[in-house]
Motif scaffolding. Structure first.
Motif, PDB file in Angstrom:
ATOM      1  N   SER A  83       0.809  -1.219   0.000  1.00  0.00           N
ATOM      2  CA  SER A  83       0.000   0.000   0.000  1.00  0.00           C
ATOM      3  C   SER A  83       0.849   1.279   0.000  1.00  0.00           C
ATOM      4  O   SER A  83       0.544   2.226   0.692  1.00  0.00           O
ATOM      5  CB  SER A  83      -0.921  -0.010   1.201  1.00  0.00           C
ATOM      6  N   GLU A  84       1.945   1.262  -0.743  1.00  0.00           N
ATOM      7  CA  GLU A  84       2.783   2.465  -0.829  1.00  0.00           C
ATOM      8  C   GLU A  84       2.115   3.476  -1.767  1.00  0.00           C
ATOM      9  O   GLU A  84       1.306   3.109  -2.607  1.00  0.00           O
ATOM     10  CB  GLU A  84       4.156   2.089  -1.392  1.00  0.00           C
ATOM     11  N   PRO A  85       2.508   4.752  -1.649  1.00  0.00           N
ATOM     12  CA  PRO A  85       1.946   5.736  -2.580  1.00  0.00           C
ATOM     13  C   PRO A  85       2.409   5.469  -4.016  1.00  0.00           C
ATOM     14  O   PRO A  85       3.523   5.000  -4.228  1.00  0.00           O
ATOM     15  CB  PRO A  85       2.504   7.061  -2.081  1.00  0.00           C
ATOM     16  N   ALA A  86       1.554   5.762  -4.974  1.00  0.00           N
ATOM     17  CA  ALA A  86       1.879   5.416  -6.358  1.00  0.00           C
ATOM     18  C   ALA A  86       2.273   6.633  -7.185  1.00  0.00           C
ATOM     19  O   ALA A  86       1.977   7.764  -6.840  1.00  0.00           O
ATOM     20  CB  ALA A  86       0.689   4.719  -6.983  1.00  0.00           C
ATOM     21  N   GLY A  87       2.958   6.387  -8.287  1.00  0.00           N
ATOM     22  CA  GLY A  87       3.314   7.418  -9.257  1.00  0.00           C
ATOM     23  C   GLY A  87       3.418   6.751 -10.618  1.00  0.00           C
ATOM     24  O   GLY A  87       3.174   5.557 -10.756  1.00  0.00           O
ATOM     25  N   THR A  88       3.807   7.538 -11.617  1.00  0.00           N
ATOM     26  CA  THR A  88       3.910   7.005 -12.974  1.00  0.00           C
ATOM     27  C   THR A  88       5.378   6.927 -13.378  1.00  0.00           C
ATOM     28  O   THR A  88       6.158   7.836 -13.097  1.00  0.00           O
ATOM     29  CB  THR A  88       3.177   7.936 -13.958  1.00  0.00           C
ATOM     30  N   VAL A  89       5.732   5.828 -14.053  1.00  0.00           N
ATOM     31  CA  VAL A  89       7.123   5.608 -14.434  1.00  0.00           C
ATOM     32  C   VAL A  89       7.192   5.205 -15.906  1.00  0.00           C
ATOM     33  O   VAL A  89       6.451   4.332 -16.347  1.00  0.00           O
ATOM     34  CB  VAL A  89       7.762   4.462 -13.601  1.00  0.00           C
ATOM     35  N   VAL A  90       8.093   5.850 -16.646  1.00  0.00           N
ATOM     36  CA  VAL A  90       8.400   5.404 -18.009  1.00  0.00           C
ATOM     37  C   VAL A  90       9.754   4.708 -17.951  1.00  0.00           C
ATOM     38  O   VAL A  90      10.714   5.249 -17.403  1.00  0.00           O
ATOM     39  CB  VAL A  90       8.438   6.592 -18.999  1.00  0.00           C
ATOM     40  N   LEU A  91       9.801   3.499 -18.500  1.00  0.00           N
ATOM     41  CA  LEU A  91      11.011   2.672 -18.412  1.00  0.00           C
ATOM     42  C   LEU A  91      11.489   2.260 -19.800  1.00  0.00           C
ATOM     43  O   LEU A  91      10.669   1.987 -20.679  1.00  0.00           O
ATOM     44  CB  LEU A  91      10.665   1.373 -17.691  1.00  0.00           C
ATOM     45  N   ALA A  92      12.802   2.139 -19.969  1.00  0.00           N
ATOM     46  CA  ALA A  92      13.314   1.653 -21.255  1.00  0.00           C
ATOM     47  C   ALA A  92      14.743   1.159 -21.126  1.00  0.00           C
ATOM     48  O   ALA A  92      15.502   1.646 -20.289  1.00  0.00           O
ATOM     49  CB  ALA A  92      13.277   2.784 -22.282  1.00  0.00           C
ATOM     50  N   THR A  93      15.077   0.184 -21.942  1.00  0.00           N
ATOM     51  CA  THR A  93      16.482  -0.165 -22.152  1.00  0.00           C
ATOM     52  C   THR A  93      16.943   0.647 -23.356  1.00  0.00           C
ATOM     53  O   THR A  93      16.223   0.753 -24.360  1.00  0.00           O
ATOM     54  CB  THR A  93      16.645  -1.674 -22.462  1.00  0.00           C
TER      55      THR A  93
END
Ligand code: B12
Length: 213
Positions: A83-93
Motif C-alpha cells: 500500500s505504498e503511494p503510487a506514481g507514474t514511471v516510463v522505463l526503457a532499455t
C-alpha cells in the motif's frame, strides 16, 4: 568458492537452480536474498563470457534459467509491501541494448508497489523516449543499461528532457549492471543503482515524503 545458488546458475544447472529456489522459498527465506544470489550467478556467467569460456549460447541459456527463477520468486517479491503511494514511471532499455531481465524485474516490483509503469521495451531511441515522456508526463523516467556503449544515449535523454523543459518535473533514474555513481554524474541523473529494490525504495520515498513535483 561461490554459494550453491550462484554456482548452480553459472553451471547452467536448471533443475538444481529451480530446486534450490523452491526449497529456500518454502523455508521462508527473504525472496530478495534469493534474487540477489541469482544475480551473482549471472555476474559469474558474464565473467566466463568475458574470458572466452562461455559463448552466446551459454549467455542465452543462463538468461532462460534466470527467468525461470524470477518467475518462481515474483509472487513472493510482490507480497513484500502493497500500500505504498503510487506514481507514474516510463522505463526503457537504451538504444543498441537488448538486455531486459533487470529492467523487467524493476517493472514488476514497481507494479507490485502500485506504480503505473509504461515499459517501452528494449533498444529504445532517445527521441522516442522523450516523445513518450511529453505525452505521459511521468513522475519518473528509468533507463536501464547493460552495455557501456549506451552511455551517450542516456546523456542524450537527459539533454533532450532539459531542452524540452521536462527535466525539472521528473526524477531520472539509471540502473543496470554497468551503471555507476560516475555515470550518474556524467548523465546528470538523480539516482543510480544496480539493485531494483533500492530503485523502488527511492521512488516510494520520493513520492511519499515530499512529492516528486
Ligand atoms: C544474460 C546476458 C545476456 C542475454 C540477455 C537476455 C535478456 N533478455 O536480457 C543475451 C544473450 C541476449 C546477451 C547478449 C549480449 N551481451 Co550480455 N550479458 C548477459 C549477462 C550474463 C547477465 C545480465 C543480466 O541479465 N543480469 C541479471 C540482471 C537481473 O541484473 P541487472 O541487469 O544488473 O539488473 C538488476 C539491477 O541492475 C536493476 N536494474 C536493471 N535495470 C534497471 C533500471 C533502473 C531504472 C533501475 C532503478 C534498476 C535497474 O534491477 C535488476 C535487479 O536488481 C551479463 C553479465 C553481467 N555481469 O551482467 C552479460 C553482459 C551484460 N553482456 C555483454 C555483452 C558484450 C553482450 C553482447 C554484445 C554479446 C555479443 N557478442 O553479441 C550481446 C549484446 C546484445 C545487445 N545488443 O544488447 C557484456 C557487456 C559488456 C559491456 N561492458 O558493455 C556483459 C557484461 C558480459 C561480459 N562480462 O562481457 N547478454
Amino acid at each position: 568458492m561461490p554459494q550453491d545458488l550462484p554456482a548452480a546458475l553459472v553451471g547452467l544447472q536448471r533443475d538444481k537452480v529451480v530446486g534450490l529456489v523452491e526449497s529456500r522459498i518454502a523455508e521462508g527465506e527473504d525472496p530478495r536474498t534469493i534474487l540477489d544470489e541469482c544475480r551473482q550467478g549471472m555476474s559469474l556467467v558474464g565473467e566466463r563470457f568475458q574470458t572466452g569460456e562461455y559463448y552466446l549460447a551459454e549467455l542465452l541459456l543462463s538468461a532462460e534459467i534466470f527467468k525461470t527463477a524470477v518467475a518462481l520468486l515474483e509472487p513472493r517479491l510482490k507480497q513484500a509491501h502493497s500500500s505504498e503511494p503510487a506514481g507514474t514511471v516510463v522505463l526503457a532499455t537504451m538504444q543498441g541494448d537488448i538486455h531486459d531481465l533487470g529492467k523487467n524485474i524493476f517493472a514488476t516490483l514497481l507494479r507490485a508497489h502500485a506504480f503505473e509503469v509504461h515499459d517501452l521495451g528494449v533498444n529504445v531511441a532517445p527521441l522516442r523516449l522523450v516523445e513518450k515522456v511529453k505525452e505521459l508526463r511521468p513522475h519518473f523516467v528509468g533507463l536501464s543499461a547493460l552495455l557501456t556503449t549506451t552511455f551517450p544515449s542516456m546523456k542524450q535523454v537527459a539533454n533532450l528532457l532539459r531542452d524540452a523543459g521536462l527535466r525539472d518535473e521528473l526524477k531520472l533514474l539509471i540502473g543496470g549492471g554497468v551503471t555507476t555513481a560516475t555515470l550518474k554524474e556524467y548523465v546528470g541523473a538523480d539516482f543510480q543503482t544496480t539493485d531494483a529494490i533500492e530503485g523502488v525504495a527511492y521512488c516510494t520515498r520520493t513520492v511519499g515524503e515530499r512529492g516528486v513535483r
